[in-house]
Design an enzyme around this catalytic site. Sequence first.
Site, PDB file in Angstrom:
ATOM      1  N   GLY A   1     -14.790   4.419  -5.467  1.00 19.10           N
ATOM      2  CA  GLY A   1     -16.133   3.724  -4.786  1.00 19.10           C
ATOM      3  C   GLY A   1     -16.066   2.939  -3.649  1.00 19.10           C
ATOM      4  O   GLY A   1     -16.828   2.442  -2.932  1.00 19.10           O
ATOM      5  N   ARG A   2     -14.556   2.690  -3.279  1.00 20.02           N
ATOM      6  CA  ARG A   2     -14.077   1.723  -2.430  1.00 20.02           C
ATOM      7  C   ARG A   2     -14.495   2.289  -1.037  1.00 20.02           C
ATOM      8  O   ARG A   2     -14.000   3.395  -0.739  1.00 20.02           O
ATOM      9  CB  ARG A   2     -12.743   1.088  -2.407  1.00 20.02           C
ATOM     10  CG  ARG A   2     -12.495   0.366  -1.383  1.00 20.02           C
ATOM     11  CD  ARG A   2     -10.953  -0.002  -1.277  1.00 20.02           C
ATOM     12  NE  ARG A   2     -10.776  -1.045  -2.307  1.00 20.02           N
ATOM     13  CZ  ARG A   2      -9.546  -1.730  -2.722  1.00 20.02           C
ATOM     14  NH1 ARG A   2      -8.369  -1.299  -2.324  1.00 20.02           N
ATOM     15  NH2 ARG A   2      -9.627  -2.538  -3.451  1.00 20.02           N
ATOM     16  N   PRO A   3     -15.386   2.005  -0.084  1.00 19.60           N
ATOM     17  CA  PRO A   3     -15.696   2.862   0.785  1.00 19.60           C
ATOM     18  C   PRO A   3     -14.646   2.941   1.867  1.00 19.60           C
ATOM     19  O   PRO A   3     -14.118   1.918   2.275  1.00 19.60           O
ATOM     20  CB  PRO A   3     -16.862   2.187   1.552  1.00 19.60           C
ATOM     21  CG  PRO A   3     -16.941   0.754   1.068  1.00 19.60           C
ATOM     22  CD  PRO A   3     -16.208   0.765  -0.239  1.00 19.60           C
ATOM     23  N   HIS A   4     -14.270   4.241   2.350  1.00 20.49           N
ATOM     24  CA  HIS A   4     -13.426   4.191   3.373  1.00 20.49           C
ATOM     25  C   HIS A   4     -13.876   4.325   4.673  1.00 20.49           C
ATOM     26  O   HIS A   4     -14.877   5.015   4.781  1.00 20.49           O
ATOM     27  CB  HIS A   4     -12.498   5.702   3.243  1.00 20.49           C
ATOM     28  CG  HIS A   4     -10.907   5.387   2.818  1.00 20.49           C
ATOM     29  ND1 HIS A   4      -9.945   5.595   3.896  1.00 20.49           N
ATOM     30  CD2 HIS A   4     -10.340   4.849   1.740  1.00 20.49           C
ATOM     31  CE1 HIS A   4      -8.811   5.136   3.282  1.00 20.49           C
ATOM     32  NE2 HIS A   4      -9.171   4.978   1.945  1.00 20.49           N
TER      33      HIS A   4
ATOM     34  N   SER B   1      -5.350   2.166   4.751  1.00 25.54           N
ATOM     35  CA  SER B   1      -5.412   1.847   3.306  1.00 25.54           C
ATOM     36  C   SER B   1      -5.379   0.480   3.453  1.00 25.54           C
ATOM     37  O   SER B   1      -6.238  -0.588   2.773  1.00 25.54           O
ATOM     38  CB  SER B   1      -4.476   2.357   2.696  1.00 25.54           C
ATOM     39  OG  SER B   1      -4.176   1.767   1.338  1.00 25.54           O
TER      40      SER B   1
ATOM     41  N   LYS C   1       0.959  -1.242   0.101  1.00 27.53           N
ATOM     42  CA  LYS C   1      -0.068   0.083   0.060  1.00 27.53           C
ATOM     43  C   LYS C   1       0.930   1.327   0.006  1.00 27.53           C
ATOM     44  O   LYS C   1       0.531   2.237   0.376  1.00 27.53           O
ATOM     45  CB  LYS C   1      -0.985   0.043   1.066  1.00 27.53           C
ATOM     46  CG  LYS C   1      -1.960  -1.076   1.289  1.00 27.53           C
ATOM     47  CD  LYS C   1      -2.628  -1.316  -0.059  1.00 27.53           C
ATOM     48  CE  LYS C   1      -3.734  -0.562  -0.444  1.00 27.53           C
ATOM     49  NZ  LYS C   1      -4.317  -0.625  -1.691  1.00 27.53           N
ATOM     50  N   GLY C   2       1.958   1.195  -0.412  1.00 25.34           N
ATOM     51  CA  GLY C   2       2.896   2.353  -0.440  1.00 25.34           C
ATOM     52  C   GLY C   2       2.953   3.006  -1.688  1.00 25.34           C
ATOM     53  O   GLY C   2       3.153   4.285  -1.792  1.00 25.34           O
ATOM     54  N   GLY C   3       2.814   2.475  -2.599  1.00 28.36           N
ATOM     55  CA  GLY C   3       2.502   3.033  -4.143  1.00 28.36           C
ATOM     56  C   GLY C   3       3.737   2.237  -5.168  1.00 28.36           C
ATOM     57  O   GLY C   3       3.917   2.700  -6.016  1.00 28.36           O
ATOM     58  N   THR C   4       3.978   0.761  -4.613  1.00 24.37           N
ATOM     59  CA  THR C   4       4.696   0.203  -5.481  1.00 24.37           C
ATOM     60  C   THR C   4       4.409  -0.106  -6.581  1.00 24.37           C
ATOM     61  O   THR C   4       5.087  -0.116  -7.675  1.00 24.37           O
ATOM     62  CB  THR C   4       5.061  -1.320  -4.875  1.00 24.37           C
ATOM     63  OG1 THR C   4       3.787  -1.965  -4.696  1.00 24.37           O
ATOM     64  CG2 THR C   4       5.888  -0.844  -3.219  1.00 24.37           C
TER      65      THR C   4
END
Length: 405
Positions: free
Chosen positions: A368-371, A250, A161-164
């Site tokens: 649309g993924r609900p946080h 995240s 989840k870092g942006g790899t």
Amino acid sequence: MAPPDPAGAHPTLPEPLSRRIFRKFLLMLCSLLTSLYVFYCLAERCQTLSRPVVGLSGGGEEAGPGRSVPAGGLGELAAWPAAARKKRLLQVQPWRKHRPPAPHGDGEEAAWEEEPPGLAGSPGGSGAGSSVAEPPPGTLALLLDEGSKQLPQAIIIGVKKGGTRALLEFLRVHPDVRAVGAEPHFFDRSYDKGLAWYRDLMPRTLDGQITMEKTPSYFVTREAPARISAMSKATKLIVVVRDPVTRAVSDYTQTLSKRPDIPTFESLTFRNRSAGLIDTSWSAIQIGLYAKHLEHWLRHFPLRQMLFVSGERLIRDPAGELGRVQDFLGLKRIISDKHFYFNQTKGFPCLKKAEGSGRPHCLGKTKGRPHPEIEREVLRRLRDFYRPFNRKFYQMTGQDFGWDG
Ligand SMILES: *[C@@H]1O[C@H](CO)[C@@H](O)[C@H](O)[C@H]1NC(C)=O
Ligand SMILES: *[C@@H]1O[C@H](CO)[C@@H](O)[C@H](O)[C@H]1NC(C)=O
């Protein structure tokens, strides 16, 4: 006397002469390029160009590879025509090979976990896989005797989840970077399969091209540093890091989207909430203890062989971070501002053209993924918890990531 002016802007007397010279020069240039192209064809290589290129004004040969590198001007590409062409020849098969469903054992879910829908939301290959295969395959694949598979010289080892995924997709734009599409998970899950198996996953490369892969779980795998060092002490390691608190949220959000019945973030965070005891065994928390994980790596690799990329800056200023990465990898700086645009709706940078396809290509959160709404008090406690670890990490890396500012 005025210098020859090809535009013919000044209607003075010497103009016609210089114009004639210029026209002759153009004619010579054209015939030179044409004969070059004919020679190229005689060498039975022009069939590898998917489209006729003679009609392009920029000059025949650069036009072919020009299509394989997104958004770059021809001028920039002229410096790297050979490399770009090689890449174009090579790019069909490896994608075909690694994009299709469930490439490596049980790992496919994790392998694609950072994939936004536009990229490979369907690992079945309707995403980037198909768009990359767009250039007519046919004879291209037959020419792949050129080049060979190499063990990776550089690995993106973290973090989840870092942006790899974003970093690797951006890096792929570079003609001298060849990377595995999926996450091989070799140094954590499949080490017993051996280096030959691992090498076989890699795309073919030619001299001067770098082989890369990314598996974000390596960074938190205890055995990974020694194993990678045993493969090659010279391996370059890239870690994309991000504020551990937002990373944890995240991470949790992603798990929640797959398994909606898991407990709340708050209840997983604490071992004993009234005592303020954070559960450091929960992976969402544990992964963010960057300083602790880094200690293990520094026992096997010198700091100069590691590059720490800020996940936040990768979104704010992708070209800036990519500049650092290209320098670190010893690559010519080819990926620049020109390759990106910012999608305001998405809040993420996009590539103007993805590698191998002509279409724009955006990364970022699944829309649309609900946080989930996390209690502020819990986030504050987590910030306090991470602060000393973050400080230590800044110290160790000599970089202030500004998470506590
Ligand atoms: C949680 O911590 C409080 C205060 O320290 C203590 O009284 C309580 O017994 C603890 N609860 C558990 C389940 O450990
Ligand atoms: C920006 O992102 C939105 C939402 O994902 C998408 O619908 C739109 O097409 C994108 N626009 C551009 C120019 O990429």
